[in-house]
Motif scaffolding. Structure first.
Motif, short mmCIF file in Angstrom:
data_model
loop_
_atom_site.label_atom_id
_atom_site.label_comp_id
_atom_site.label_asym_id
_atom_site.label_seq_id
_atom_site.Cartn_x
_atom_site.Cartn_y
_atom_site.Cartn_z
N LYS A 30 48.92 30.37 70.97
CA LYS A 30 50.15 30.72 71.94
C LYS A 30 49.97 32.25 72.07
O LYS A 30 50.91 33.05 72.58
CB LYS A 30 51.42 30.64 71.01
N VAL A 31 48.53 32.81 71.93
CA VAL A 31 48.49 34.05 72.09
C VAL A 31 47.71 34.37 73.41
O VAL A 31 47.29 33.47 74.07
CB VAL A 31 47.37 34.52 71.13
N GLY A 32 48.17 35.43 74.31
CA GLY A 32 47.63 35.48 75.69
C GLY A 32 48.24 34.67 76.64
O GLY A 32 49.30 34.46 76.57
N ASN A 33 47.51 34.47 77.92
CA ASN A 33 48.05 33.83 78.94
C ASN A 33 48.00 32.42 78.63
O ASN A 33 46.71 31.62 78.71
CB ASN A 33 47.36 33.98 80.22
N ARG A 34 49.08 31.70 78.34
CA ARG A 34 49.00 30.19 77.68
C ARG A 34 48.23 29.30 78.73
O ARG A 34 47.61 28.31 78.60
CB ARG A 34 50.37 29.68 77.45
N THR A 35 48.85 29.49 80.23
CA THR A 35 48.39 28.60 81.16
C THR A 35 46.76 28.46 81.09
O THR A 35 46.04 27.62 81.30
CB THR A 35 48.95 28.75 82.30
N THR A 36 46.20 29.86 81.35
CA THR A 36 44.67 30.00 81.34
C THR A 36 44.04 29.46 80.23
O THR A 36 43.06 28.79 80.12
CB THR A 36 44.38 31.26 81.63
N ASN A 37 44.42 29.56 79.02
CA ASN A 37 44.06 29.14 77.66
C ASN A 37 43.94 27.60 77.64
O ASN A 37 42.94 27.07 77.16
CB ASN A 37 44.75 29.72 76.54
N VAL A 38 45.03 26.76 78.03
CA VAL A 38 45.15 25.37 78.32
C VAL A 38 43.96 24.88 79.35
O VAL A 38 43.31 24.00 78.76
CB VAL A 38 46.30 25.00 78.60
N PHE A 39 43.88 25.71 80.39
CA PHE A 39 42.92 25.18 81.33
C PHE A 39 41.44 25.30 80.79
O PHE A 39 40.54 24.43 80.83
CB PHE A 39 43.18 25.82 82.67
N LEU A 40 41.18 26.37 80.12
CA LEU A 40 39.73 26.77 79.53
C LEU A 40 39.42 25.73 78.40
O LEU A 40 38.51 25.25 78.27
CB LEU A 40 39.67 28.25 78.93
N GLY A 41 40.52 25.43 77.60
CA GLY A 41 40.49 24.62 76.31
C GLY A 41 40.17 23.00 77.00
O GLY A 41 39.27 22.50 76.41
N LEU A 42 40.89 22.79 77.80
CA LEU A 42 40.80 21.40 78.56
C LEU A 42 39.19 21.31 78.97
O LEU A 42 38.48 20.29 79.20
CB LEU A 42 41.61 21.08 79.68
N LEU A 43 38.57 22.47 79.87
CA LEU A 43 37.45 22.43 80.26
C LEU A 43 36.40 22.46 79.24
O LEU A 43 35.51 21.33 79.27
CB LEU A 43 37.24 23.59 81.17
N LEU A 44 36.65 22.94 78.09
CA LEU A 44 35.74 22.96 76.97
C LEU A 44 35.81 21.50 76.07
O LEU A 44 34.62 21.14 76.14
CB LEU A 44 36.24 24.05 75.99
N LEU A 45 36.92 20.88 76.44
CA LEU A 45 36.98 19.54 75.66
C LEU A 45 36.22 18.65 76.54
O LEU A 45 35.24 17.92 75.96
CB LEU A 45 38.26 19.17 75.59
N THR A 46 36.35 18.66 77.88
CA THR A 46 35.75 17.90 78.59
C THR A 46 34.12 18.06 78.68
O THR A 46 33.31 17.24 78.86
CB THR A 46 36.19 18.17 80.22
#
Length: 124
Positions: A30-46
């Motif tokens: 929940k820290v920083g820009n949540r949208t960019t964190n989610v996209f980066l997290g999904l990319l890393l998971l993929t």
């Protein structure tokens, strides 16, 4: 038959575990820009799951667990979408997602649906 893992196989599995862990942390952060964190997290998971499947193929682990074969193939169509939206939201500080965002998932959906008979086939 005894399964033998090399040093590089162990390194790959450790990188997969680390990528999955950090990807989940980025998605729930929940820290920083949540949208960019989610996209980066999904990319890393993929990427991490793709590396897991490739390493499973190298180590012949897919012979023990045949149902993981080609499960990451449709995910390859998400790499570009996640990178595009990560960079777009990072550069523009945009918080919301556009209405046409879901159109980028059409190739992924088509490939996934076309692969369903293979996924539900017998392990033999």
């Amino acid at each position: 038959m005894q399964q033998v893992y090399t040093f590089w196989d162990i390194i790959h599995f450790a990188v997969v575990a680390q990528g999955l862990f950090i990807g989940v942390l980025l998605c729930i952060s929940k820290v920083g820009n949540r949208t960019t964190n989610v996209f980066l997290g999904l990319l890393l998971l993929t990427f991490s799951y793709r590396l897991f499947e490739i390493t499973a193929f190298w180590t012949k682990l897919d012979l023990i667990m045949p149902h993981i074969l080609e499960t990451s193939f449709p995910l390859s169509y998400l790499f570009g979408v996640f990178i595009y939206y990560y960079v777009k939201h990072l550069c523009s500080n945009q918080k919301n997602i556009e209405k046409h965002f879901w159109l980028h998932f059409i190739p992924f959906t088509i490939i996934l649906v076309s692969m369903l008979p293979f996924y539900f086939s017998s392990a033999q």
